[in-house]
Design a protein around this motif. Structure first.
Motif, PDB file in Angstrom:
ATOM      1  N   LYS A   9       0.853  -1.181   0.000  1.00 35.69           N
ATOM      2  CA  LYS A   9       0.000   0.000   0.000  1.00 35.69           C
ATOM      3  C   LYS A   9       0.890   1.231   0.000  1.00 35.69           C
ATOM      4  CE  LYS A   9      -3.888  -2.070   2.363  1.00 35.69           C
ATOM      5  NZ  LYS A   9      -4.802  -1.992   3.506  1.00 35.69           N
ATOM      6  N   HIS A  10       0.475   2.231  -0.743  1.00 36.68           N
ATOM      7  CA  HIS A  10       1.237   3.473  -0.820  1.00 36.68           C
ATOM      8  C   HIS A  10       0.455   4.587  -0.148  1.00 36.68           C
ATOM      9  CE1 HIS A  10       4.285   1.926  -3.546  1.00 36.68           C
ATOM     10  NE2 HIS A  10       3.315   1.273  -4.143  1.00 36.68           N
ATOM     11  N   LEU A  11       1.167   5.395   0.607  1.00 36.59           N
ATOM     12  CA  LEU A  11       0.532   6.554   1.217  1.00 36.59           C
ATOM     13  C   LEU A  11       0.247   7.598   0.137  1.00 36.59           C
ATOM     14  CD1 LEU A  11       2.788   6.938   4.379  1.00 36.59           C
ATOM     15  CD2 LEU A  11       0.466   6.023   4.272  1.00 36.59           C
ATOM     16  N   PRO A  12      -0.873   8.311   0.227  1.00 45.20           N
ATOM     17  CA  PRO A  12      -1.188   9.300  -0.798  1.00 45.20           C
ATOM     18  C   PRO A  12      -0.166  10.419  -0.899  1.00 45.20           C
ATOM     19  CG  PRO A  12      -2.998   9.101   0.787  1.00 45.20           C
ATOM     20  CD  PRO A  12      -1.907   8.188   1.226  1.00 45.20           C
ATOM     21  N   SER A  14       3.094  10.026  -0.436  1.00 43.82           N
ATOM     22  CA  SER A  14       4.408   9.476  -0.724  1.00 43.82           C
ATOM     23  C   SER A  14       4.886   9.919  -2.108  1.00 43.82           C
ATOM     24  CB  SER A  14       4.347   7.949  -0.697  1.00 43.82           C
ATOM     25  OG  SER A  14       5.559   7.413  -1.175  1.00 43.82           O
ATOM     26  N   PRO A  15       6.151  10.367  -2.210  1.00 40.03           N
ATOM     27  CA  PRO A  15       6.678  10.730  -3.522  1.00 40.03           C
ATOM     28  C   PRO A  15       6.946   9.491  -4.395  1.00 40.03           C
ATOM     29  CG  PRO A  15       8.384  10.937  -1.877  1.00 40.03           C
ATOM     30  CD  PRO A  15       7.108  10.616  -1.144  1.00 40.03           C
ATOM     31  N   PHE A  16       6.840   8.316  -3.802  1.00 43.54           N
ATOM     32  CA  PHE A  16       7.112   7.080  -4.518  1.00 43.54           C
ATOM     33  C   PHE A  16       5.843   6.326  -4.888  1.00 43.54           C
ATOM     34  CE2 PHE A  16      10.697   7.912  -1.651  1.00 43.54           C
ATOM     35  CZ  PHE A  16      11.672   8.129  -2.607  1.00 43.54           C
ATOM     36  N   SER A  17       4.719   6.995  -4.862  1.00 41.70           N
ATOM     37  CA  SER A  17       3.463   6.326  -5.199  1.00 41.70           C
ATOM     38  C   SER A  17       3.465   5.942  -6.675  1.00 41.70           C
ATOM     39  CB  SER A  17       2.277   7.215  -4.870  1.00 41.70           C
ATOM     40  OG  SER A  17       2.354   8.410  -5.597  1.00 41.70           O
ATOM     41  N   PRO A  18       2.726   4.908  -7.026  1.00 42.67           N
ATOM     42  CA  PRO A  18       2.727   4.449  -8.416  1.00 42.67           C
ATOM     43  C   PRO A  18       2.103   5.484  -9.339  1.00 42.67           C
ATOM     44  CG  PRO A  18       1.037   3.316  -7.157  1.00 42.67           C
ATOM     45  CD  PRO A  18       1.833   4.133  -6.187  1.00 42.67           C
ATOM     46  N   PRO A  19       2.543   5.531 -10.596  1.00 40.05           N
ATOM     47  CA  PRO A  19       1.982   6.502 -11.539  1.00 40.05           C
ATOM     48  C   PRO A  19       0.508   6.200 -11.818  1.00 40.05           C
ATOM     49  CG  PRO A  19       3.416   4.971 -12.676  1.00 40.05           C
ATOM     50  CD  PRO A  19       3.556   4.686 -11.209  1.00 40.05           C
TER      51      PRO A  19
END
Length: 73
Positions: A9-12, A14-19
């Motif tokens: 899961k990615h935090l909203p 996060s600069p590393f969130s999926p495209p």
């Protein structure tokens, strides 16, 4: 045997969130449009989520999805 990993899961924030996949605009016959290069035109053909054919007066142009320079009026 190893268990397959669950997707992370990615935090909203996060600069590393999926495209995010671009949203493809939907066009219908006779829609009025404008293009950055060709100007004002009218949709004369639609290939759903693939391409549109636009009549710009002097020329007809086949524009492929995701229609980067085309916008609906």
């Amino acid at each position: 045997m190893k268990q397959p990993r669950a997707p992370r899961k990615h935090l909203p924030t996060s600069p590393f969130s999926p495209p995010v996949a671009p949203v493809i605009e939907q066009y219908a016959l006779d829609d009025r449009v404008t293009h950055d290069k060709y100007g004002l035109g009218r949709i004369i053909g639609v290939e759903q989520n693939v391409a549109v054919i636009v009549d710009f007066g002097q020329q007809k142009v086949h524009i492929k999805a995701p229609y980067p320079k085309l916008s609906k009026l």
